[in-house]
Design an enzyme around this catalytic site. Structure first.
Site, PDB file in Angstrom:
ATOM      1  N   SER A  92      17.059  15.733 -18.742  1.00  0.00           N
ATOM      2  CA  SER A  92      16.026  16.750 -18.866  1.00  0.00           C
ATOM      3  C   SER A  92      16.553  17.857 -19.763  1.00  0.00           C
ATOM      4  O   SER A  92      17.743  18.171 -19.737  1.00  0.00           O
ATOM      5  CB  SER A  92      15.676  17.310 -17.487  1.00  0.00           C
ATOM      6  OG  SER A  92      14.939  18.505 -17.616  1.00  0.00           O
ATOM      7  N   HIS A  95       0.834  -1.216   0.000  1.00  0.00           N
ATOM      8  CA  HIS A  95       0.000   0.000   0.000  1.00  0.00           C
ATOM      9  C   HIS A  95       0.869   1.267   0.000  1.00  0.00           C
ATOM     10  O   HIS A  95       0.401   2.341   0.392  1.00  0.00           O
ATOM     11  CB  HIS A  95      -0.967   0.035   1.187  1.00  0.00           C
ATOM     12  CG  HIS A  95      -1.834  -1.172   1.286  1.00  0.00           C
ATOM     13  ND1 HIS A  95      -2.975  -1.354   0.534  1.00  0.00           N
ATOM     14  CD2 HIS A  95      -1.688  -2.304   2.027  1.00  0.00           C
ATOM     15  CE1 HIS A  95      -3.517  -2.523   0.821  1.00  0.00           C
ATOM     16  NE2 HIS A  95      -2.760  -3.130   1.719  1.00  0.00           N
TER      17      HIS A  95
END
Length: 494
Positions: free
Chosen positions: A322, A197
């Site tokens: 990037s 989770h």
């Protein structure tokens, strides 16, 4: 809504521009034949329109040879070895010339399978210039005899899809499984904080988690490997009507079965005009399931990269991370893999649901649908290439793994609780409410090693159990994870 008139929009492309559809060589509309051609090109030998037409020629040639070899047609000649070799040469030599011939013929016939029939007949007519005295120009009427177009198409698709899967897709899929198996072995004992989770959970090892994916993928590989590629050749509505009327003494189902099996396919004895395509739906569902597990891998590895568990080697990912932030190395291989797997699954799901339905004895929805098999498999192949290259460019940061484990001593609440339960069953006193007591110690809190060990020391556990728990750390609480990795030595597809 933008209401600026076209004449006033400065951003429009100039109207007198060169129109790219006229460029030579032709510009690909789709990325698989354009930007990503180098990766997906091997599929062109199997799932392109040209490959389909070559397979159609192959089926027509072999049907002609089969009927004459079997002596099915009264008065039909038997071919010499040289004549059979000449016929099969059309398939072996099928390339630019035959592709152009077919395009020219189809421009007149407006029917792709009829164009193949005429191409083969032209090849028969040309036989004397190669063989001299030959019966081939006299057997025009045996070409395509008793066949509807779907008799040729279903066998051709089965042959080309089988070769594409066995020769191109499966090697790539097995390659990904082997990559994961190697990584799992290498990192079998590397402790890692699990995150059920998304929250800190019982530690595992990196190798065991990779082994789980390898095992899952290998089961789907095994299913794909076991695919039965079905075929039929039984006429316009699957009744052998024309066959029996024209040559009533022949055992046509047996002749059809023998031919299909000679092609290496599984005979389908009961069909309408079309082979029902159920095997295709099954295959595409299995590939889609493999894709979705690979997608799970890509998203998990992406997350591990974001957590710092993996470092990316810049040389393996590309020269630019990037365009504006020079410190970044973006996980583009896994992101591209995700996207292509999603496109592949969307197409495979559509193929699976569409191909199993045909109105009454025949409609043509399958004709254009099947032409997208190569696109569906191509996006999967491209994704596998991306993910494999991405995995090859990763290094494990074991310091970061240890850092996360050392910061989450609260995960030891589980083994302490379970040890208390076991001690209570064995007769120890003072072990009541173990879950609640560990919840009070750990939930929503950062637990230090000292606090955990003090808690254990005050439980009044049997000495041997207390000693075992006190020696425990998050990094050593991995159960049998390392040993479980050995399970991948017997993968289902082997």
């Amino acid at each position: 809504m933008n209401t600026t008139p076209a004449s006033a929009r400065l951003a429009d492309l100039p109207t007198d521009r060169v129109h790219l559809e006229s460029c030579e060589p032709a510009i690909a509309l789709g990325p698989l034949d354009g930007r990503y051609r180098a990766v997906t090109a091997p599929l062109a030998d199997h799932l392109s329109e040209a490959a389909l037409n070559r397979a159609r020629v192959h089926v027509e040639v072999e049907w002609l040879i089969h009927l004459t070899d079997e002596g099915v047609l009264p008065g039909a000649p038997r071919f010499s070895d040289a004549e059979k070799e000449y016929l099969r040469g059309l398939v072996r030599e099928f390339s630019d010339k035959q592709i152009a011939q077919l395009a020219s013929i189809e421009a007149e016939t407006r029917h792709d399978v009829k164009a193949v029939e005429y191409l083969l007949k032209a090849h028969l007519d040309a036989a004397p210039s190669v063989l001299g005295d030959t019966v081939l120009p006299q057997v025009h009427e045996i070409v395509h005899i008793f066949c509807t177009s779907e008799d040729i198409n279903n066998l051709s698709y089965a042959l080309t899809i089988r070769s594409a899967i066995e020769q191109v897709w499966l090697p790539a899929a097995r390659g990904l499984v082997e990559d994961l198996r190697s990584m799992a072995r290498d990192h079998a004992e590397a402790p890692m904080l699990a995150r059920t989770h998304g929250q800190p959970a019982t530690p595992t090892t990196l190798g065991k988690e990779l082994a789980v994916i390898a095992w899952r993928l290998s089961r789907q590989v095994a299913r794909v490997e076991s695919t039965a590629y079905l075929g039929k050749i039984n006429g316009a509505t699957g009744t052998y009507g024309a066959h029996v009327l024209s040559v009533p003494g022949a055992d046509w189902p047996a002749i059809a079965r023998s031919f299909v099996e000679k092609l290496g396919l599984t005979f389908n004895p009961l069909t309408t005009q079309i082979e029902s395509h159920d095997w295709q739906a099954e295959l595409y569902s299995d590939i889609a399931r493999f894709n979705r597990i690979a997608h799970n891998l890509a998203t998990d590895v992406w997350t591990y990269i974001s957590l710092g568990y993996f470092r990316q080697r810049l040389s393996a990912q590309g020269s630019t991370g990037s365009s504006t932030m020079p410190h970044k190395v973006n996980p583009i291989r896994f992101e591209n893999g995700e996207a292509n797997l999603e496109i592949s699954c969307a197409l495979l799901d559509t193929l699976s649901s569409t191909l199993v339905t045909s109105r009454l004895q025949r409609d043509l929805t399958d004709s254009t649908t099947q032409r997208n098999v190569g696109v569906a498999v191509g996006h999967s192949l491209l994704a596998l290439d991306n993910i494999r290259k991405g995995l090859a460019g990763l290094d494990v940061d074991e310091d970061r793994l240890r850092e996360d484990l050392d910061a989450t001593w609260e995960v030891l609440g589980e083994p302490v609780q379970q040890a208390m339960r076991a001690a209570a069953v064995a007769g120890a006193t003072g072990m009541a409410d173990p879950y609640e007591r560990l919840k009070e110690l750990t939930r929503g809190k950062k637990v230090t090693p000292e606090a955990m060990r003090e808690f254990i020391a005050n439980l009044g556990m049997p000495a041997e159990v207390e000693q075992r728990l006190s020696a425990l750390t998050p990094a050593t609480y991995t159960g049998l994870a390392a040993e479980l990795v050995a399970q991948i030595d017997q993968l289902p597809y082997e």
